[in-house]
Design a protein around this motif. Structure first.
Motif, PDB file in Angstrom:
ATOM      1  N   ALA A 125      -6.502  -6.376  -2.679  1.00  0.00           N
ATOM      2  CA  ALA A 125      -5.944  -5.227  -3.392  1.00  0.00           C
ATOM      3  C   ALA A 125      -4.735  -5.642  -4.228  1.00  0.00           C
ATOM      4  O   ALA A 125      -4.551  -5.163  -5.354  1.00  0.00           O
ATOM      5  CB  ALA A 125      -5.560  -4.137  -2.396  1.00  0.00           C
ATOM      6  N   PHE A 126      -3.924  -6.533  -3.683  1.00  0.00           N
ATOM      7  CA  PHE A 126      -2.767  -7.016  -4.428  1.00  0.00           C
ATOM      8  C   PHE A 126      -3.194  -7.763  -5.687  1.00  0.00           C
ATOM      9  O   PHE A 126      -2.692  -7.497  -6.783  1.00  0.00           O
ATOM     10  CB  PHE A 126      -1.927  -7.930  -3.534  1.00  0.00           C
ATOM     11  CG  PHE A 126      -0.857  -8.689  -4.259  1.00  0.00           C
ATOM     12  CD1 PHE A 126       0.357  -8.094  -4.547  1.00  0.00           C
ATOM     13  CD2 PHE A 126      -1.066 -10.005  -4.667  1.00  0.00           C
ATOM     14  CE1 PHE A 126       1.354  -8.801  -5.221  1.00  0.00           C
ATOM     15  CE2 PHE A 126      -0.078 -10.713  -5.341  1.00  0.00           C
ATOM     16  CZ  PHE A 126       1.132 -10.104  -5.623  1.00  0.00           C
ATOM     17  N   TYR A 160       2.730  -3.982  -0.529  1.00  0.00           N
ATOM     18  CA  TYR A 160       1.639  -4.877  -0.162  1.00  0.00           C
ATOM     19  C   TYR A 160       2.184  -6.168   0.454  1.00  0.00           C
ATOM     20  O   TYR A 160       1.640  -6.683   1.440  1.00  0.00           O
ATOM     21  CB  TYR A 160       0.801  -5.223  -1.394  1.00  0.00           C
ATOM     22  CG  TYR A 160      -0.043  -4.094  -1.955  1.00  0.00           C
ATOM     23  CD1 TYR A 160       0.446  -2.796  -2.037  1.00  0.00           C
ATOM     24  CD2 TYR A 160      -1.311  -4.325  -2.435  1.00  0.00           C
ATOM     25  CE1 TYR A 160      -0.309  -1.773  -2.567  1.00  0.00           C
ATOM     26  CE2 TYR A 160      -2.087  -3.306  -2.972  1.00  0.00           C
ATOM     27  CZ  TYR A 160      -1.581  -2.033  -3.034  1.00  0.00           C
ATOM     28  OH  TYR A 160      -2.337  -1.016  -3.558  1.00  0.00           O
ATOM     29  N   GLN A 161       3.258  -6.703  -0.124  1.00  0.00           N
ATOM     30  CA  GLN A 161       3.870  -7.918   0.425  1.00  0.00           C
ATOM     31  C   GLN A 161       4.325  -7.681   1.860  1.00  0.00           C
ATOM     32  O   GLN A 161       4.132  -8.530   2.743  1.00  0.00           O
ATOM     33  CB  GLN A 161       5.065  -8.347  -0.438  1.00  0.00           C
ATOM     34  CG  GLN A 161       4.710  -8.799  -1.843  1.00  0.00           C
ATOM     35  CD  GLN A 161       4.280 -10.259  -1.911  1.00  0.00           C
ATOM     36  OE1 GLN A 161       3.949 -10.881  -0.909  1.00  0.00           O
ATOM     37  NE2 GLN A 161       4.281 -10.804  -3.112  1.00  0.00           N
ATOM     38  N   ILE A 203      -5.778  -6.424   2.024  1.00  0.00           N
ATOM     39  CA  ILE A 203      -4.468  -6.298   1.387  1.00  0.00           C
ATOM     40  C   ILE A 203      -4.305  -7.371   0.316  1.00  0.00           C
ATOM     41  O   ILE A 203      -3.809  -7.104  -0.784  1.00  0.00           O
ATOM     42  CB  ILE A 203      -3.346  -6.407   2.438  1.00  0.00           C
ATOM     43  CG1 ILE A 203      -3.462  -5.267   3.447  1.00  0.00           C
ATOM     44  CG2 ILE A 203      -1.976  -6.387   1.772  1.00  0.00           C
ATOM     45  CD1 ILE A 203      -2.540  -5.407   4.637  1.00  0.00           C
ATOM     46  N   GLU A 239       4.785  -4.365  -6.166  1.00  0.00           N
ATOM     47  CA  GLU A 239       4.029  -5.104  -5.166  1.00  0.00           C
ATOM     48  C   GLU A 239       4.680  -5.089  -3.790  1.00  0.00           C
ATOM     49  O   GLU A 239       4.094  -5.584  -2.821  1.00  0.00           O
ATOM     50  CB  GLU A 239       3.875  -6.547  -5.619  1.00  0.00           C
ATOM     51  CG  GLU A 239       5.199  -7.292  -5.702  1.00  0.00           C
ATOM     52  CD  GLU A 239       5.058  -8.697  -6.257  1.00  0.00           C
ATOM     53  OE1 GLU A 239       5.624  -9.615  -5.656  1.00  0.00           O
ATOM     54  OE2 GLU A 239       4.366  -8.861  -7.273  1.00  0.00           O
ATOM     55  N   ASN A 287      -2.223   3.233  -3.738  1.00  0.00           N
ATOM     56  CA  ASN A 287      -2.330   2.295  -4.850  1.00  0.00           C
ATOM     57  C   ASN A 287      -0.943   2.148  -5.445  1.00  0.00           C
ATOM     58  O   ASN A 287      -0.482   2.986  -6.218  1.00  0.00           O
ATOM     59  CB  ASN A 287      -3.320   2.795  -5.902  1.00  0.00           C
ATOM     60  CG  ASN A 287      -3.483   1.806  -7.052  1.00  0.00           C
ATOM     61  OD1 ASN A 287      -2.830   0.763  -7.092  1.00  0.00           O
ATOM     62  ND2 ASN A 287      -4.357   2.136  -7.992  1.00  0.00           N
ATOM     63  N   SER A 288      -0.250   1.091  -5.071  1.00  0.00           N
ATOM     64  CA  SER A 288       1.123   0.892  -5.527  1.00  0.00           C
ATOM     65  C   SER A 288       1.217   0.541  -7.006  1.00  0.00           C
ATOM     66  O   SER A 288       2.320   0.477  -7.551  1.00  0.00           O
ATOM     67  CB  SER A 288       1.790  -0.227  -4.705  1.00  0.00           C
ATOM     68  OG  SER A 288       2.033   0.201  -3.387  1.00  0.00           O
TER      69      SER A 288
END
Length: 749
Positions: A688-689, A519-520, A685, A516, A711-712
């Motif tokens: 998505a997270f 995104y963070q 964001i 994550e 896409n993490s």
């Protein structure tokens, strides 16, 4: 009719990968031995090879089989050691030890391409033995995962693996076979697994556990690869709970068990294929063909084309043996104060006056010229050793600001750590930075030279400034007025309001809880900009966790296994460098070294295992420690090169439409439901997270559109993405794994 053995010294791109696939502390390895005489031999019917060595003198060294790579159903490449071995015999055996293919060969290099009649999918054993001299039989297992027939032409096209880092081979021994875009990964190491524990693997973003080593793992990306392997207690939530010293409600010293030599993890990073690019994809190439990590040294500027970042975008990179003029042509905008040409004071003054330098995180005692007074004694968050009279008053703070060195246009300091720290909510900082900002404006601002002032290279964010606080809570946070944000030191009236830059530090801890992270960071960078500051990324290229994992370094006289921390996923490094220029303005890599043609470790900072050629156990007397007057070698994680790949990817895509209109795009995966993104603040964001999915951002200017997908949380299999561009066109392509996929369309593209 005999089929020729494939021995080629011209397949340079393929050989680069094979040289780096040599695995482990094998006895008597000499990669750079003199070329041996003779020409390729021929194949013989099964069972005909001579393995007796009868009447032959013993081989001076070897023949020893070291590694197998480039495996297909009818060919493979073997790396061997043999000193004055002018001819050797080989055989392939099935699981019942029956000889099913065999031949002999006169090697002209230590890499041997061997072809044979196609074999079915299965597990096999390759064995070598000297034929011109007597030697013990040397064996290694390999697997054929698919009936893929390889050809020399396909190998020379650059589809081979290029290893960046690898660890101790007894812990993890990675083999990659298959074909571009559809690789098969096996781990041939067989370390002892204690009762109650299991192997924990992480392949890019895919985390899983099993009680046997990795076998026939499908990896369908041509991008970078990172694998780590540990032995953890069955059912363990995260290796973050593993401690080497604490047993309490959370940490446990039995959460994991180390491999031999107290190594916590086995490691591997590499790049496969052309890293996303190719004739069947619209995505920009990430890793250039010229990249050759077998040198185990930073090299990006040696092959980088000239480029210039857009105005307002900044990149700090280390010099090493390169010149400032060279790196400036390659896109670097600022250079560390400590790496300037100090033998030429006039040139240093010119660079600083032009606003092209960076102060490189001095501590408070340095930029405020504090002296030590007595022993350490802490009070109210600060140390009386440096602050005997407590925080500075207004006049004292202004005086310190007037004395501070503001010769560097980028000011980033280290204020929240160490014995000299002073809490950032103390009022002295308000007066210090107000006066410092006035001086910066006078020196640089009046000449329209950008300047950046950052209080610390990272921030301690309140718990609410996290996507983990909840979907709606994160969205609501972005909608609060500035005066209500929980970042009081930076909001109007705060002690740090006169600074203008906040860095997002990438200091990742336990590796299985970090998917994550990107995104963070993007969420916080959006918040930073909402607060009226510029945002940047400050990246550390390894996990800040368990510094006792082995990196293999190859020397002509042996192998050295240096202890260090787990390397970050190359996809993560590339993504941060790329995204730092889209969601922020600045990229700085902490500890990223420049070019260094020497490889002498500093005894003060390095410890490891040395296997000189001919040794089967670690030996004392590592000969490649730093000599007086020499250049310190930091080892090689690939991070500075990977950082460049991300900056270059930005330049080739979003850099071409800088200043254009940004928009999150509608997309779908594998023909599923179209996902309609939010355009508000950081909502896309956040969503998505929480949905653990990817997202697409675009930027459009002058009939061109750059877009990227990330896409993490992705698996490592192929997926079809369809994207609706801002002009309504639908474009499609193949995505796989957790890396950046970026493209530029328009003007006929």
């Amino acid at each position: 009719m005999r089929k020729p053995v494939l021995v080629s010294l011209t397949l340079s791109l393929f050989i680069v990968g094979i040289l780096l696939s040599i695995r482990g502390a094998y006895p008597a390895l000499e990669i750079f031995k003199k070329m041996m005489s003779g020409k390729g031999g021929g194949l013989h019917p099964a069972g005909e090879a001579d393995f007796s060595g009868s009447g032959m003198p013993p081989c001076k060294g070897g023949s020893e089989l070291l590694a197998i790579s480039g495996i297909s159903s009818n060919a493979l490449t073997a790396v061997f050691f043999g000193e004055d071995v002018y001819e050797l015999s080989w055989k392939i055996m099935d699981s019942a030890s029956k000889i099913i293919r065999s031949g002999d060969i006169k090697p002209t290099a230590n890499e041997l391409g061997i072809s044979f009649d196609a074999l079915p999918v299965g597990k096999y054993v390759l064995a070598f033995k000297g034929k011109s001299c007597a030697s013990a039989e040397s064996k290694k297992t390999f697997a054929i995962s698919e009936n893929i027939v390889s050809s020399p032409g396909a190998r020379s096209a650059g589809s081979g693996r290029k290893i960046i880092t690898q660890g101790f081979p007894d812990h993890m021994d990675i083999s990659v076979s298959g074909r571009p875009g559809d690789w098969v990964i096996d781990d041939f190491a067989q370390p002892f697994l204690e009762k109650g524990y299991e192997f924990r693997y992480m392949v890019n973003a895919h985390l899983f556990t099993q009680n046997v080593p990795l076998t026939n793992y499908r990896f369908q990306s041509n991008g970078p690869l990172r694998i780590w392997k540990m032995k953890t207690k069955i059912g363990l939530e995260s290796v973050n709970k593993w401690s080497d010293r604490e047993n309490n409600y959370y940490y446990s010293t039995t959460a994991g068990v180390p491999f031999s030599y107290n190594s916590s993890a086995a490691i591997h990073t590499s790049v496969l294929g052309n890293a996303q690019a190719g004739p069947r994809t619209s995505f920009a190439q990430i890793v250039p063909q010229e990249y050759n990590p077998r040198y185990q040294g930073t090299q990006w500027a040696d092959f980088a084309p000239d480029m210039k970042l857009p105005t307002g975008n900044f990149w700090v990179a280390s010099l090493g043996e390169w010149s400032i003029d060279l790196l400036r042509r390659k896109g670097v905008t600022h250079f560390s104060h400590f790496q300037l040409p100090w033998k030429n004071p006039g040139e240093v003054a010119r660079l600083k006056d032009a606003g092209q330098t960076y102060n490189d995180v001095p501590r408070i005692e340095h930029f405020m010229h504090l002296s030590e007074q007595g022993p350490d004694k802490w009070q109210d968050g600060y140390n009386l050793k440096y602050w005997p009279n407590g925080p500075l008053n207004e006049n004292e703070a202004i005086k310190k600001a007037n004395e501070a060195d503001i010769s560097d246009a980028i000011w980033i300091t280290e204020t929240l750590e160490g014995n000299s720290t002073m809490p950032q909510d103390k009022d002295m900082w308000r007066h210090f930075y107000r006066r410092l900002r006035e001086r910066y404006e006078e020196r640089f601002g009046k000449r329209n030279i950008p300047y950046l002032i950052c209080h610390n290279y990272f921030q301690f964010w309140p718990g609410s400034v996290s996507l983990s606080s909840g979907r709606q809570a994160s969205k609501n946070l972005m909608r609060l007025p500035l005066s209500e944000l929980p970042t009081k030191n930076f909001t109007p009236g705060g002690t740090l309001q006169s600074t203008n830059l906040i860095m997002e530090a990438v200091y990742l801890n336990a590796p299985d809880i970090q998917n994550e992270a990107v995104y963070q960071s993007l969420f916080r960078m959006e918040l930073i900009k909402k607060m009226g500051y510029k945002a940047g990324v400050f990246l550390f290229g390894v996990h800040e966790w368990f510094p006792n994992n082995f990196y293999q370094y190859n020397y002509e006289d042996g192998k050295y296994f240096n202890r260090d921390k787990i390397p970050l996923d190359p996809n993560t490094i590339i993504a941060y460098a790329f995204l730092s220029q889209i969601y922020g303005n600045l990229y700085v890599e902490w500890g990223g070294s420049g070019k260094n043609s020497g490889r002498d470790f500093d005894l003060q900072w390095s410890s490891g295992l040395w296997y000189p050629n001919g040794a089967s156990k670690p030996q004392e007397g590592f000969p490649h420690y730093l000599k007086p007057g020499g250049k310190h070698y930091n080892g090689y994680t690939g991070s500075p090169d990977l950082s460049y790949f991300g900056i270059k990817l930005f330049n080739d895509t979003f850099g071409k439409v800088h200043g254009g209109q940004k928009k999150y795009l509608k997309f779908r995966i594998d023909g599923g439901k179209w996902l309609q993104p939010s355009q508000d603040l950081a909502d896309e964001i956040v969503d998505a997270f929480h949905d653990q999915r990817g997202f697409v951002l675009s930027q459009t200017k002058d009939s061109k559109t750059a877009w990227f997908y990330i896409n993490s949380f992705a698996d490592n299999l192929k997926h079809r993405i369809e994207v609706e561009l801002p002009d309504g066109r639908i474009v499609g392509d193949i995505v796989a794994a957790n890396g950046i996929h970026a493209a530029l369309v328009g003007d006929g593209n």
